[in-house]
Design a protein around this motif. Sequence first.
Motif, short mmCIF file in Angstrom:
data_model
loop_
_atom_site.label_atom_id
_atom_site.label_comp_id
_atom_site.label_asym_id
_atom_site.label_seq_id
_atom_site.Cartn_x
_atom_site.Cartn_y
_atom_site.Cartn_z
N ASP A 294 0.85 -1.18 0.00
CA ASP A 294 0.00 0.00 0.00
C ASP A 294 0.90 1.24 0.00
OD1 ASP A 294 -1.74 2.04 0.41
OD2 ASP A 294 -2.81 1.10 2.09
N VAL A 295 0.81 2.06 -1.04
CA VAL A 295 1.69 3.23 -1.14
C VAL A 295 0.88 4.53 -1.09
CG1 VAL A 295 3.48 2.01 -2.41
CG2 VAL A 295 1.64 3.15 -3.68
N GLN A 296 -0.35 4.46 -0.66
CA GLN A 296 -1.18 5.67 -0.65
C GLN A 296 -0.59 6.77 0.21
OE1 GLN A 296 -5.64 5.20 -0.92
NE2 GLN A 296 -5.09 3.20 -0.09
N ASP A 297 0.08 6.37 1.29
CA ASP A 297 0.63 7.37 2.20
C ASP A 297 2.06 7.77 1.83
OD1 ASP A 297 -1.72 7.37 3.60
OD2 ASP A 297 -1.06 5.78 4.98
N TYR A 298 2.62 7.16 0.80
CA TYR A 298 3.98 7.51 0.39
C TYR A 298 3.95 8.85 -0.34
CZ TYR A 298 5.94 2.82 1.26
OH TYR A 298 6.37 1.66 1.82
N LEU A 299 4.98 9.64 -0.13
CA LEU A 299 5.10 10.88 -0.89
C LEU A 299 5.51 10.54 -2.32
CD1 LEU A 299 7.07 13.04 1.70
CD2 LEU A 299 4.66 13.29 1.04
N PRO A 300 5.14 11.38 -3.29
CA PRO A 300 5.56 11.11 -4.67
C PRO A 300 7.08 11.05 -4.77
CG PRO A 300 3.86 12.81 -4.64
CD PRO A 300 4.25 12.54 -3.21
N GLY A 301 7.59 10.11 -5.52
CA GLY A 301 9.03 9.98 -5.68
C GLY A 301 9.41 8.57 -6.05
N LEU A 302 10.71 8.35 -6.00
CA LEU A 302 11.27 7.05 -6.39
C LEU A 302 11.54 6.21 -5.14
CD1 LEU A 302 12.46 5.34 -8.76
CD2 LEU A 302 14.63 6.52 -8.35
N TYR A 303 11.16 4.94 -5.19
CA TYR A 303 11.37 4.02 -4.05
C TYR A 303 12.01 2.73 -4.56
CZ TYR A 303 8.38 7.19 -1.46
OH TYR A 303 7.87 8.30 -0.86
N TYR A 304 12.67 2.03 -3.65
CA TYR A 304 13.36 0.81 -4.03
C TYR A 304 12.88 -0.34 -3.14
CZ TYR A 304 16.25 4.25 -6.20
OH TYR A 304 16.66 5.31 -6.96
N VAL A 305 12.65 -1.48 -3.80
CA VAL A 305 12.32 -2.69 -3.07
C VAL A 305 13.57 -3.57 -3.10
CG1 VAL A 305 10.81 -4.71 -2.95
CG2 VAL A 305 9.92 -2.52 -3.80
N VAL A 306 14.07 -3.95 -1.94
CA VAL A 306 15.31 -4.73 -1.87
C VAL A 306 15.03 -6.04 -1.14
CG1 VAL A 306 17.70 -4.79 -1.04
CG2 VAL A 306 16.71 -2.64 -1.84
N MET A 307 15.47 -7.13 -1.78
CA MET A 307 15.37 -8.46 -1.14
C MET A 307 16.81 -8.88 -0.84
SD MET A 307 14.03 -11.96 -2.89
CE MET A 307 12.34 -11.45 -3.06
N GLU A 308 17.08 -9.27 0.37
CA GLU A 308 18.46 -9.56 0.71
C GLU A 308 18.55 -10.69 1.74
OE1 GLU A 308 20.03 -6.30 3.49
OE2 GLU A 308 18.39 -5.33 2.43
N ASN A 309 19.65 -11.42 1.67
CA ASN A 309 20.04 -12.22 2.82
C ASN A 309 21.47 -11.80 3.15
OD1 ASN A 309 21.73 -13.49 1.07
ND2 ASN A 309 20.65 -15.44 1.07
N ASN A 310 22.22 -12.57 3.81
CA ASN A 310 23.53 -12.10 4.27
C ASN A 310 24.48 -11.75 3.13
OD1 ASN A 310 22.96 -12.13 6.91
ND2 ASN A 310 23.69 -14.21 7.26
N THR A 311 24.36 -12.41 2.03
CA THR A 311 25.38 -12.25 0.99
C THR A 311 24.84 -11.82 -0.36
OG1 THR A 311 25.17 -14.57 0.42
CG2 THR A 311 26.87 -13.98 2.05
N LYS A 312 23.53 -11.82 -0.51
CA LYS A 312 23.00 -11.58 -1.84
C LYS A 312 21.87 -10.55 -1.80
CE LYS A 312 24.10 -16.35 -2.74
NZ LYS A 312 23.59 -17.71 -2.65
N TYR A 313 21.76 -9.77 -2.86
CA TYR A 313 20.76 -8.72 -2.92
C TYR A 313 20.11 -8.72 -4.29
CZ TYR A 313 24.00 -7.10 0.63
OH TYR A 313 24.82 -7.02 1.71
N ILE A 314 18.85 -8.35 -4.30
CA ILE A 314 18.17 -8.08 -5.57
C ILE A 314 17.24 -6.91 -5.33
CG2 ILE A 314 16.23 -9.69 -5.25
CD1 ILE A 314 18.13 -9.21 -8.52
#
Lengths: 321, 594
Positions: A294-314
């Motif tokens: 739900d992003v209704q309360d987010y201000l307009p702009g760019l956001y990043y979704v990051v999935m990570e464990n100890n050694t890897k990121y996407i």
Amino acid sequence: MKTYLFFLLFFLTKLLFAQTIADFEEYELSSDTFNNGSDGSGGFISGNIFLPNDYSLDFNAWLGWALSSKKDTMTPGFFNQYSCIAGSGNDSSQNYAVAFALEPATLKLVQGPKRVSGLYICNGTYPYLSMRDGDSFSKKFGGPSGNDPDFFIMTVKKFSNGLLSTDSINFYLADFRSDNSDEDYIISDWTYLDLSPLGEADSLQFNLFSSDNGIFGMNTPAYFCIDQIVTEDLSTSLSSTIQDQVKLDLFPNPATTFVQISAEKQLNPVISIYDQTGKMMQTATLIEGRYTLDVQDYLPGLYYVVMENNTKYISAGFIKQ
Amino acid sequence: MFRGSTMLLCLLVPSFLMSQVDTILTLDSVVITALPLRSLDFGSNVKVFDAEDLRTNQSSNVADFLSDKNLAFIKTYGQGTLATSSFRGGSAGQSLVLWNGLPVHSPMLGQLDFSLLPIGFVDEIRVQPGGNSSLWGSGAVAGSISLDNHFKLPPSVFLDFELGSFNNVSQNLQLRLGRKKLKSATRILFEKSRNNFPYRPFVGAPEIRLDHAKILQKGVMQSFEYALRKNQKLAFHFWHQDTDREIPPLLTQTESLAQQQDRATRMAFIFKGEKSRSIYEWKLGYFAEHNNYQDEKIRLESANLFTTWMTDFAQDWIMKPWLRISLGTTHSYTGARADAYSDRAHEYRGAIFLSSRVTIRKLLLMAALRKQWADNQSVPLIPLLSFQYPVTPQFMIRGKLSRDYRLPTLNDRFWIPGGNPALKAENGWSQEITFSWDKSIQDWSWSYQVTGYNRLIHDWIIWTRKDGQSFFSPENIAKVWSRGLEQNIKITHTSAEGSIVSTLQASYTFLKSTNEIAVTNPLLAKGQQLIYTPRQQASAGFSLQLKKMGFSYKHFLTGSYQGIDQNLSRFDLGAIELNMFPILFRQHAHLLLS
């Protein structure tokens, strides 16, 4: 005994203040090419840093960061926007990062706040030749007489706990302010910039300013290149790997009320959402590879979704309208 | 700068050459009856220049001509480079250019490069200042320029050979044949210039020469007119022009390798008829232009082309001696390709228009209304009201109230990145009033005109960059208020035997054209004068015309104005011209120093 204590202290020091270098060499770029985020990845992760990229599929335009292995030091103009005037990465490495900083470029530190010891910085070929020779939009630095006190400066500030620091570190990418014109220079080699005085940060913000401005803003091309960013970390085991087989899909993008996040394969069901400053907005858990954010309360702009464990990121980026 | 030319005019039908002085004609109701109603903009100070005016002027293109007459502010990067016009503080796209009554500007850019319009290819220039959208459609917001070809001149051969500084060579041949049913006019143009004039980039700097500024222009225009019946005529005009230009370096550049090729083919087919109580005119136009820009240095190659088909029909009825009504419709279809378009762009535009003129004793009143369609773009009803009233034989008042508009260009809608298909038309209201006074006493004549105008344009299109966006895109974000005063005075003395004509002429314009909504990128403050829009312009000139010789001096003054990066200082320009008319054939010899 003294020798034993020395090695013990050395080992502890390495453990406590281990350095991680982000050099982008893990990206398999062909020689003399670039990755401007047209794959929709939303950014690039190397070492302990994440460089956000905002790519518009509608207009094939990008902002933020790109990765490059371009070697062209001769061609002026916009069509050579991905090249570094040094002709390679630092220490003749292949890959480096290019910032298109019409707006402040952000370097985000992943896995919590960290101190950035420093990085190597250089002018892009496009701004270098523009400042040296002038072009259709930008003046030749120094002006026709060579005496104009022109400058092209980068300021670096840090974000910590969502607050932008007042302290900054300045670096002149070109400086013609001296009364002695022999001292005028435009950076053409990789130069180390010590950022350790900034201390621990969630992210760093890079701003460009020039003496050459008009009603459309800064006339000097808003690009610079960085490589070999050194971060200090308690852990010695950090390394980053981009998992090609793992991909985050975000829909719709741009979004107004919600974003559907999905991943066929997961590193970790927990995802984190960050804003442009590196501030974590929230975490969430994917259920059967899906989550509706739900992003209704987010201000307009760019956001990043990051999935990570100890050694890897996407990661993937989305725009809140 | 020096320029000299020789013109040779061999008339098959003898006629006497009158001394030529640039003329400002006041249209009056007797002269204009054969013209369509929409050409009769008597609410503003229309200026008409005929073929002789154009031939005796030293300008080689319409841009130079408009500058010379101080009729519009011409924005140009220099000799032979892009030249666009600004009337009364309007943008380049808010000046409409008509060729034989058909809009001839680029639908991709919404404007026309006036440096590519050779004076030798025009028989008459009519400049209508102010809004005329109701009569002529999109773009006629700040002013309209009509470039017309006609067959009023007798059979003749006309050769203009010009040699000037900086390897400037210009040849213009006109061949006119036919006197009865079929008439033909052939025009050939060849012009080249190295254009490497010396200049100083700033005060105190060493003199340098402009480099990479060659221009080569070749063109041909063939016109036919065939009288079907006594009151029915068919005319056909074909115009092809090739221009190859090197683009010289700007002041910010040390060198340039850029060059541009422009290829234009224009055709107009005109069927015109007159009956006792009506006139009608049907036009069919075809315009194809190809523009190729290359800059080897930055590895840029950009090709653009468009084709436009256009048809226009209007009929006027004289219902009563005091009432004339006109009804018409116009339609166009454009297809365009550009490297920066994702696909071929198409656009249809159509309109119907109605106008009427009412005469109440000395008062002339005109009302007009237009409805425009353009793909999915919304355009409001566009009305116009104008009047003309001679208070005394010497003192005249004219006025006009109009709503005007400009549709977005194809680049505004389809350019990638940034194109915005949802743009609205720029639109707004304008008002103007002109007082003119003419008097002659014995050998002296005076004329003075003063015009005041006011115009407020909403939804003004500006290419802007939004936060978080790396490119510019057009938005209807600005509102521009233009108001000003134009004055012109002319005093002429003709010797008793008519052999010496002395003329003193001066003009002054004051213009305030301000942005009324603050914009952040580009940075435009509320109340700020538009860029490249001088507040003040003035000119003064003296001419002496003898039987076989003419001399004139003109001085132009342009006030300071703001550019993109800095304020530009005021500048002035002087030009001395010497004309000679030897008896052999009908030669003109010109010498121009500026």
